[in-house]
Design a protein around this motif. Structure first.
Motif, PDB file in Angstrom:
ATOM      1  N   MET A 206     -16.646 -34.172 -10.416  1.00  0.00           N
ATOM      2  CA  MET A 206     -17.795 -35.064 -10.580  1.00  0.00           C
ATOM      3  C   MET A 206     -17.341 -36.501 -10.821  1.00  0.00           C
ATOM      4  SD  MET A 206     -20.952 -34.829 -13.271  1.00  0.00           S
ATOM      5  CE  MET A 206     -20.261 -35.980 -14.455  1.00  0.00           C
ATOM      6  N   LEU A 207     -16.324 -36.682 -11.685  1.00  0.00           N
ATOM      7  CA  LEU A 207     -15.822 -38.030 -11.957  1.00  0.00           C
ATOM      8  C   LEU A 207     -15.229 -38.644 -10.689  1.00  0.00           C
ATOM      9  CD1 LEU A 207     -15.178 -40.307 -13.933  1.00  0.00           C
ATOM     10  CD2 LEU A 207     -13.004 -39.146 -14.438  1.00  0.00           C
ATOM     11  N   TYR A 208     -14.506 -37.861  -9.917  1.00  0.00           N
ATOM     12  CA  TYR A 208     -13.928 -38.342  -8.661  1.00  0.00           C
ATOM     13  C   TYR A 208     -15.034 -38.845  -7.736  1.00  0.00           C
ATOM     14  CZ  TYR A 208     -10.759 -38.262  -4.577  1.00  0.00           C
ATOM     15  OH  TYR A 208     -10.002 -38.596  -3.483  1.00  0.00           O
ATOM     16  N   ARG A 209     -16.107 -38.076  -7.649  1.00  0.00           N
ATOM     17  CA  ARG A 209     -17.218 -38.475  -6.780  1.00  0.00           C
ATOM     18  C   ARG A 209     -17.861 -39.773  -7.263  1.00  0.00           C
ATOM     19  NH1 ARG A 209     -23.009 -35.360  -5.769  1.00  0.00           N
ATOM     20  NH2 ARG A 209     -23.778 -36.790  -4.206  1.00  0.00           N
ATOM     21  N   MET A 210     -18.024 -39.911  -8.581  1.00  0.00           N
ATOM     22  CA  MET A 210     -18.659 -41.115  -9.106  1.00  0.00           C
ATOM     23  C   MET A 210     -17.807 -42.356  -8.858  1.00  0.00           C
ATOM     24  SD  MET A 210     -20.577 -40.029 -12.662  1.00  0.00           S
ATOM     25  CE  MET A 210     -19.118 -39.453 -13.527  1.00  0.00           C
ATOM     26  N   LEU A 211     -16.495 -42.226  -9.014  1.00  0.00           N
ATOM     27  CA  LEU A 211     -15.614 -43.387  -8.924  1.00  0.00           C
ATOM     28  C   LEU A 211     -15.234 -43.765  -7.501  1.00  0.00           C
ATOM     29  CD1 LEU A 211     -13.192 -42.783 -11.929  1.00  0.00           C
ATOM     30  CD2 LEU A 211     -15.113 -44.377 -11.784  1.00  0.00           C
TER      31      LEU A 211
END
Length: 485
Positions: A206-211
């Motif tokens: 999820m963090l990868y997708r957001m960043l």
């Protein structure tokens, strides 16, 4: 015609009055209901009658539903949707939950549009706080993804949908693969027993997708499985050059194939995140990232559910004047708090004229705020010709939408007012310390960001105050600030 339109909506389920449909899914319907005993709105989630009627002798569907009630029902945390009740009425089962007036985080993530570090850390910190609590209570969610995270107008994130959670030592039979493919850990794909570190892998996705604005693992379920088990995703800084090396290292650890190579717990990851957030943020930590237009023609990542997507990324639309968007965002923030920037950004990408832009924004507002915002929107855009509001450039790099510029230009600056530099750093730090009581380690970054956007100290306090979801906590925060003035 939808299935719901063919069947009359019930007026009552159990003791709960049914007011309207909030959403429908593969398992059933979620209604906005009213608890007559406690006199409060609730969300009532049901399993479809036909699914219960056609389930096999294992009773898996009803068992999953009961499991959701048991898993979430034992958790009481501000970042977890509270479960109040479970019942069975005739052939229908239902869960009664806290009603969260907000949106799924997935609706706020636009493919191809990275979030500023401050926004991504804001969501991640709240998710890790919820997971730390759930894991301590012996509950592993096993399906962490943006669609299962609800965001309120004030920016509070709540974890929902514990339908496939593991409770205590209970586990799914060996060999069963449970979760959403593009967010599943390697051990989930292998059908092995899982622990809390599987949720941390999903949080890393999820963090990868957001960043980065894209999924680390995309394609068909089979392709995603191969990537997760064998391939390392592209380093985030190779996609977004502004990301520091520490982010690459953090995500490499979160997405490690072996559970023992990941963070040992959500609390450990949160501590690591805190060490990054406490460091002074650069002045341009939420500047828009400008990329060549060719970038936007790349293949779209898979949807949050893990399905493949072969459709091309939409090309960048024409630019909106930043001063118009800044005024609209500022007004929307009075209703939606810190989500306003994301909502304006998304709407501006999809709309081609003022009426369409206004309709996009009105649709996300609660019913009680729509009429007022429509009047404010008409006032703010009065005299602006619909047909000439958009401008475009046919050469060179371009931003996905000029609304993204709002994230790096304060409303005060856009309106020709003095910048917020008059707010001294000592005052910002003092407010951040008091804000941390309610928001945790991300308070310093939020305070720094809002100070750059505010016209004066009073507006600065109003902006950071709006990031606190609970009204009583907002009052205590303001009292603490005023007392120390």
């Amino acid at each position: 015609m939808s299935r719901m339109s063919k069947q009359a909506m019930p007026t009552q389920i159990g003791k709960y009055r049914i007011d309207r449909v909030l959403g429908t899914g593969a398992m059933g319907v979620v209604y906005l209901a009213f608890d007559p005993h406690l006199e409060r709105p609730v969300a009532l989630k049901t399993v479809r009658r036909e699914l219960l009627a056609s389930e096999d002798s294992s009773g898996d569907m009803l068992a999953r539903f009961r499991n959701e009630a048991r898993a979430a029902g034992r958790l009481a945390h501000p970042n977890i949707v509270t479960v109040h009740d479970f019942g069975e009425d005739d052939s229908r089962a239902y869960i009664v939950m806290e009603y969260v007036a907000g949106h799924g985080l997935d609706t706020l993530l636009v493919p191809g549009h990275p979030l500023p570090l401050s926004d991504a850390f804001h969501w991640l910190a709240q998710l890790l706080a919820a997971l730390a609590y759930a894991h301590e209570a012996g509950v592993v969610h096993r399906d962490i993804k943006p669609a299962n995270l609800l965001v309120t107008a004030a920016g509070l994130l709540k974890v929902a949908d514990f339908g496939v959670a593991r409770i205590g030592s209970s586990a799914t039979s060996s060999g069963w693969m449970i979760g959403t493919p593009s967010y599943m850990s390697p051990e989930q794909f292998e059908g092995e027993s899982v622990d809390a570190r599987a949720d941390l892998f999903s949080a890393g996705v999820m963090l990868y997708r957001m960043l980065t604005g894209r999924q680390p693992f995309a394609g068909s379920p089979a392709t995603i499985r191969r990537q997760i088990l064998k391939d390392a995703p592209t380093r985030p800084s190779a996609i977004v050059a502004a990301l520091p090396p520490a982010i690459d290292a953090m995500l490499a650890r979160a997405l490690a194939r072996r559970p023992e190579d990941r963070f040992g717990s959500a609390a450990e990851w949160l501590a690591s995140l805190r060490s990054l957030v406490i460091s002074p943020a650069p002045a341009d930590d939420d500047l828009t990232i400008v990329t060549p237009s060719a970038y936007w023609s790349a293949s779209s990542p898979a949807h949050a559910t893990g399905g493949a997507s072969n459709s091309p990324m939409p090309s960048a639309p024409q630019s909106w004047p930043p001063d118009i968007l800044a005024r609209i965002e500022r007004q929307l923030a009075t209703h939606m708090g810190p989500l306003a920037s994301l909502l304006v950004r998304r709407a501006a990408m999809q709309a081609n004229d003022l009426p369409a832009l206004g309709a996009q924004l009105v649709a996300v507002l609660p019913d009680s705020a729509r009429s007022q915002f429509e009047q404010d929107f008409a006032r703010l855009t009065a005299g602006v010709p619909d047909g000439s509001i958009l401008t475009s450039s046919s050469t060179g790099p371009r931003v996905a939408t000029a609304a993204a510029k709002v994230s790096s230009v304060s409303p005060a600056t856009a309106a020709g007012m003095p910048p917020a530099g008059a707010i001294d750093q000592a005052s910002i730090d003092a407010v951040a310390v008091k804000l941390a009581v309610y928001l945790g380690p991300i308070a310093k970054m939020i305070a720094s960001r809002e100070a750059r956007r505010a016209v004066n100290f009073d507006e600065f306090l109003q902006r950071v105050e709006s990031c606190i979801a609970d009204a009583a906590q907002r009052r205590r925060f303001r009292h603490d600030v005023d007392s120390s003035a």
